[in-house]
Every structure is written in structure tokens, then in C-alpha cells.
Design a protein around this motif. Sequence first.
Motif, PDB file in Angstrom:
ATOM      1  N   ALA A 496       0.830  -1.201   0.000  1.00 42.61           N
ATOM      2  CA  ALA A 496       0.000   0.000   0.000  1.00 42.61           C
ATOM      3  C   ALA A 496       0.867   1.255   0.000  1.00 42.61           C
ATOM      4  O   ALA A 496       0.589   2.221  -0.723  1.00 42.61           O
ATOM      5  N   ALA A 497       1.939   1.239   0.806  1.00 40.17           N
ATOM      6  CA  ALA A 497       2.839   2.390   0.857  1.00 40.17           C
ATOM      7  C   ALA A 497       3.586   2.550  -0.466  1.00 40.17           C
ATOM      8  O   ALA A 497       3.766   3.668  -0.960  1.00 40.17           O
ATOM      9  N   ARG A 498       4.009   1.460  -1.068  1.00 37.66           N
ATOM     10  CA  ARG A 498       4.694   1.523  -2.360  1.00 37.66           C
ATOM     11  C   ARG A 498       3.765   2.064  -3.449  1.00 37.66           C
ATOM     12  O   ARG A 498       4.187   2.825  -4.317  1.00 37.66           O
ATOM     13  N   LEU A 499       2.501   1.647  -3.394  1.00 46.61           N
ATOM     14  CA  LEU A 499       1.528   2.110  -4.377  1.00 46.61           C
ATOM     15  C   LEU A 499       1.316   3.613  -4.246  1.00 46.61           C
ATOM     16  O   LEU A 499       1.293   4.341  -5.247  1.00 46.61           O
ATOM     17  N   PRO A 533      10.897  -9.249  -7.908  1.00 50.42           N
ATOM     18  CA  PRO A 533       9.624  -9.807  -7.427  1.00 50.42           C
ATOM     19  C   PRO A 533       9.085  -9.018  -6.230  1.00 50.42           C
ATOM     20  O   PRO A 533       9.856  -8.446  -5.449  1.00 50.42           O
ATOM     21  N   ILE A 534       7.788  -8.984  -6.088  1.00 53.16           N
ATOM     22  CA  ILE A 534       7.139  -8.266  -4.994  1.00 53.16           C
ATOM     23  C   ILE A 534       6.771  -9.273  -3.916  1.00 53.16           C
ATOM     24  O   ILE A 534       5.830 -10.068  -4.077  1.00 53.16           O
ATOM     25  N   ALA A 535       7.512  -9.276  -2.835  1.00 52.68           N
ATOM     26  CA  ALA A 535       7.265 -10.231  -1.756  1.00 52.68           C
ATOM     27  C   ALA A 535       6.022  -9.833  -0.966  1.00 52.68           C
ATOM     28  O   ALA A 535       5.763  -8.642  -0.749  1.00 52.68           O
ATOM     29  N   ILE A 536       5.262 -10.825  -0.537  1.00 54.53           N
ATOM     30  CA  ILE A 536       4.031 -10.585   0.231  1.00 54.53           C
ATOM     31  C   ILE A 536       4.041 -11.468   1.477  1.00 54.53           C
ATOM     32  O   ILE A 536       4.606 -12.562   1.466  1.00 54.53           O
ATOM     33  N   ALA A 543      -3.681  -9.929  -4.051  1.00 53.70           N
ATOM     34  CA  ALA A 543      -4.452  -9.038  -4.926  1.00 53.70           C
ATOM     35  C   ALA A 543      -3.869  -7.624  -4.909  1.00 53.70           C
ATOM     36  O   ALA A 543      -3.730  -6.990  -5.962  1.00 53.70           O
ATOM     37  N   LEU A 544      -3.508  -7.121  -3.721  1.00 47.99           N
ATOM     38  CA  LEU A 544      -2.926  -5.785  -3.633  1.00 47.99           C
ATOM     39  C   LEU A 544      -1.581  -5.739  -4.342  1.00 47.99           C
ATOM     40  O   LEU A 544      -1.263  -4.765  -5.040  1.00 47.99           O
ATOM     41  N   LEU A 548      -0.423  -3.376  -7.494  1.00 49.01           N
ATOM     42  CA  LEU A 548       0.825  -2.608  -7.509  1.00 49.01           C
ATOM     43  C   LEU A 548       1.611  -2.916  -8.778  1.00 49.01           C
ATOM     44  O   LEU A 548       2.088  -1.996  -9.458  1.00 49.01           O
ATOM     45  N   TYR A 549       1.741  -4.185  -9.111  1.00 43.22           N
ATOM     46  CA  TYR A 549       2.504  -4.562 -10.304  1.00 43.22           C
ATOM     47  C   TYR A 549       1.865  -3.981 -11.559  1.00 43.22           C
ATOM     48  O   TYR A 549       2.555  -3.438 -12.427  1.00 43.22           O
ATOM     49  N   ASP A 550       0.547  -4.075 -11.679  1.00 39.67           N
ATOM     50  CA  ASP A 550      -0.155  -3.527 -12.838  1.00 39.67           C
ATOM     51  C   ASP A 550       0.077  -2.025 -12.936  1.00 39.67           C
ATOM     52  O   ASP A 550       0.321  -1.485 -14.019  1.00 39.67           O
TER      53      ASP A 550
END
Length: 647
Positions: A496-499, A533-536, A543-544, A548-550
Motif C-alpha cells: 500500500a505504501a509503495r503504491l 519480485p514483490i514479496a508478500i 491481490a494488492l 501494484l505490479y499492474d
Amino acid sequence: MWTAASTSGDCKGGAMSEKIIVDYDVIVVGTGAAGYQAACRLTRDGRKKTAMVTEGIRRGTSRNTGSDKQTYYKLGLGGSAADSVRQMAADLFAGGSVDGDNALCEAALSARCFLNLCELGVPFPVNRYGEYVGYKTDHDPYARATSAGPLTSKFMTEALEKQAAALQIPIYDGLLAVEILKSGGEVCGLLCVDTKTGETVCFRCTDVVLATGGPAGIYADSVYPESQCGSSGLALAAGAAMQNLTEWQFGLASVAPRWNVSGTYMQVLPRLVSRDETGQEREFLLEYFGDPYKALSMLFLKGYQWPFDSWKALHGSSVIDLLVYRETVLRHRRVYLDYRTNPFGLETLDFSRLSPEAADYLRRADASFGTPLARLERMNHPAVELYRSKGVCLEAEMLEIALCAQHHNGGISVDHWWQTRVPGLFAAGECAGTHGVTRPGGSALNAGQVGALRAAQWISAETRQPMAEDAFRAVASAAEKRLEARFPVGPGADCAARLAAARRRMSDCGGAIRDDARMKQALAELLAELEVPIAIPGPAERALACRLYDTLLVQAAVLTAMTDFGDTADGTRGSALYTDNRGELAPGMPELFRFRQESGASRNQIQQVTRTDRGFCVSWRPVRPIPPEDDVFETVWRRYRENGNVE
């Protein structure tokens, strides 16, 4: 790993079991006006089994946005002014960087799509004889515009949703589409993620219609509803081309709620006030214009010419936008509209001192009196009620505004059937890039309906068969592995912060004011981010992370287009200023606003961006001209009898 699932049950809003495959002929992604139109047309035709997929039925732009008098642009259907399909197509084409076949389709089918909405109950006004009397909107040489009020697109969406319910179209709610599945270069399915659990759901189908709206989530300063993000990265990742990505509409809008303050909101001449960190207020228009009535006349014109336009930035109404931008971005102040009292300490206005256009308009509207609020009540009472319904009382408080992204004129490249270069993948609505540098106000609503109809016509006529189940399982499993690799479970940054940071960066460098060095720096940062890669923490955050990737993917494509435009085009154009220290400086403006105007040559070209294994690729091509008018009735009739003219 994958199991087949029945499609006979009620899926609207329901949870689906883990890792299932659902079979349809067509999946429509998005439940806005364009998405519902496509699904309803396909279902009414009866040849293709169709379902809809959405993150949230109530989330989209067409359901949640509007203006003082939201416009629908269509062929003239009232009055004595002569109009024709070819003339409307020519006016759409004149916006620059527009393909003529798309313009002709949008003109030819505008009446059909508009009257369909009327029959579904959208309350477009008629006079006592049944004429759909129109008015002129921006970039409109005719009075083709009409409106059902501030909520036109909401009424459209609700009417089409009602039709979809009557047709019993399945809607899979709470699913985020994350990959277009392909085999042999053609669409074979769609991979989705449950927005709550992160579990995957896969659809096997021959066609996908993207109706996900514009890339609303790439900017921080935005009038798009917060629930709207867009999914144009789906098409980019699938190999579709994007076009006119540099072309946006920016305009003044309220911040909370997010709403366009166009038209009457400006024409009633409110106070425009900035407030610094100490709370000190100033009516900053006066320091630029000097004469209060010159300032008010330009503010009135801003209502007519609401979108920011670089041609009007030196001496025209878009100076208002630049002054707001200067207060908010450069001086770090907050800007408000105040409807409670007249501007500049004037107890009453001398309307005769306004420009003739403004004075005559207010006189004919019987609004040459009182306060801005009294004038707004007289001219457009629903515009006042709109804010009241959202918890804002214009009688008691000021309305904070900013210069915001409002609409994307570019988008996914489509042919005259609204099919992308990926067979089986279609785009309709704002995500389709059929507009150019400028467009008549309200033409987007018409384009969404026409594009959805055209896509449905082509899909209904085609005979492609679904992929064999065993082969499809392999494609689906490979897609899921790619998803897990792109979003591994483990420690990582707050998505969320990155977005939020990515959106802020985009607004600061690639909004209405574009600085080449800052855009190139931002693009380099984006390209580096996309490689990692975006670690979760777990599947629930998938989904979030996908959103972010999109967002990062689309931002990179848009900034690629903007930096290429700055390097190759001959100046600034359309809705943005590309700064250039050799250019002309608007009187009284800081150096940031020095720019060169384009010669117009680039408007005969369309810039396209694609994503390859080597990165983003930019190319330019000539616009497709308006098809010649050489039809003979008997020839058209024969073709129509044989194949419906789907060719």
C-alpha cells in the motif's frame, strides 16, 4: 491441481472453491457501462455463453463519477442544424491522432447505442415533441451533447445492470483478473485472484473483453473514484499494443469527494482562494489578472473549456489551471472554491463589466444576481444536491480543489471491431485507446457503448473453439507458477505504501506539467522495480500486490511514451506542457511553465508502445484514414445477408 467447476450455480458475490476452472465462451472483465453493454449484447445474441468478472460490482468509474452536467455525445437528434454520420466522424477524427475507422464506427452507431439507453430508462431529456435537444460541449462544432444530469454514467450503468440481471448473466464478484492466458498467440483463458483470500480461479474461454476503465490508479492527483484502479497492464503483458499513452485530460476537481468542478461550478463565478500553512487566505487570481472582471470572465470561460489545454495555457482559460497548480505544487498551499460570497470583496457584481459571452450567458440563464451559490441553485440545482448527498454543504464550507487526472484519451490499440492485435482479446470503454489529442466532451460514453457493441458483434460471428481441457490445464498451471514467482511469500515492503509513493511520483513528474529529466529518472526507477519480485506476507495480500505490479507496469509504459514524445515530437500538445527552456513563457508565470507549442505534424501520427522480452518498444504509424464513402446499397445488402458485414 486444477479441477473443473460447474457454472450453473449462483456465483454473484459467492466464494468459490480453491483452484477451479470455469468454462465459458466469453469473459467480460468489468461491470461498468461498457462491460454491461458487451455482456448484454452477447447474451441477447444467444450464440456465446458469457459471464462477467469484477473486483467489485460497485467500484467502477462509470458508476461513481460525474460532473456538473455529465455529457453524452451523439449524433444530432433534435433541432434544425444539419448533421450526418460522416460529419460527426470527421469531427471526432479532427481531434488528432485518431484512427478514422474507429471514428466512423463511433459516429455511425451513436444513435443506435444512445436510443438503446433511452429504451432502458436512462432519463435523457426530450422536449414536448420528442426531440433530444442538445447543447455544445468542448471541441464540439455542433450541439450534439445531451445529459441526464450529474450522474449520467451512473444511470447508464444501473440501467444496463438491470438488463444484465433480467438476462441472468453470471457475475463473478470479488475477482481480480491478473493474466490473459494464451496458446499459439491466441486467447484461451483468464487467470484471476480472489481479492479476499488470494486464491486463484481460472476461466477457460475463447474471448476476453476488457472493460476495466482507464488506468485510474497511476496518479495521486486524480478525480477517478478511489475504488477504480484499472487493469491495462493485463493487455500489455499479453502482448497488446498501447497507443496515445501521452494523451490525458486534466482538469480542476474537488479533492473530497473526488468530483469534476466543470461547467456550472465555474460559470457561477465562485471565489478561488488559497490558504497557506498558517491559515492565511488570498484570492490569487487578482494578483495575476489585476482587473477583477477580467479574472472573472476567464473563470467563466474555464467552465466551458474545462479540460486543461496547452493551446489555452499562455493567454486562455487554462491559465486558471496553471495558477492553481502554482499555488498547490509550487507554493504548497491548499486551494478552495467558495460559493458563499462574491469574489474580491464585491458585495454585488456588475455583470455588465464581464466579457460579453459571460454576461449574456448569465443573463439568459436568469442568474445575474446574488451570490455564487444562489446562481448555482438557479442554473443547476442538482449540482448543489450532488455535493450535499456526499456530505458537503456548499452553504457552510469551502470546497478544496486541485488539478487532477480525469480521463485517458489513449489506451489499448484496437481495430474497427475493437479487437487488439492478440486474437480473442478485445477492449471497450476507457481502456480502449480510440480517442486522440482532443475529443468532444461526452464522446467517451458513446465510444464505450459503441466499442462494446462492435466487440460483441465480432465475437458472436466467430467460430473459434475452446482449447482442449488437458492442454488448458498445463497452460493454467504454468500461469499460476508465474504468479507465485512474481509474488513470493516472504518479508517485503508495504504494498500500500509503495503504491501511494508510485502514484505521487507519477503526478509530480508526468501530470499536466512534464519535465524530461524528472520523467527519465522516474522511468529508470520504475524499470528497476519491475525486475524485482514483490514479496508478500501471505496469499491474502496477493491481490494488492497484483494491483501494484499492474500500476508500475502501466506507469512505465506511459512514461516511456512521454519521454519518447519529448525526444521526438516537435513541441508540447494537448493536455500537457512539456517544459523547454527555449520556449515561450506565459506572462507572470515561473520558469517551470516555459514551453514550445507543436506544429501539428504529429497529429497525423499515432505513437504505439509494446512490451517485449527486451523491454518497452516505441513506434509511430500514420493514422488510419476515414474509410471512403463508396457503398452501393445492393452490395451492402448482399454482404449483410451473407455474413452480417462482420469481416
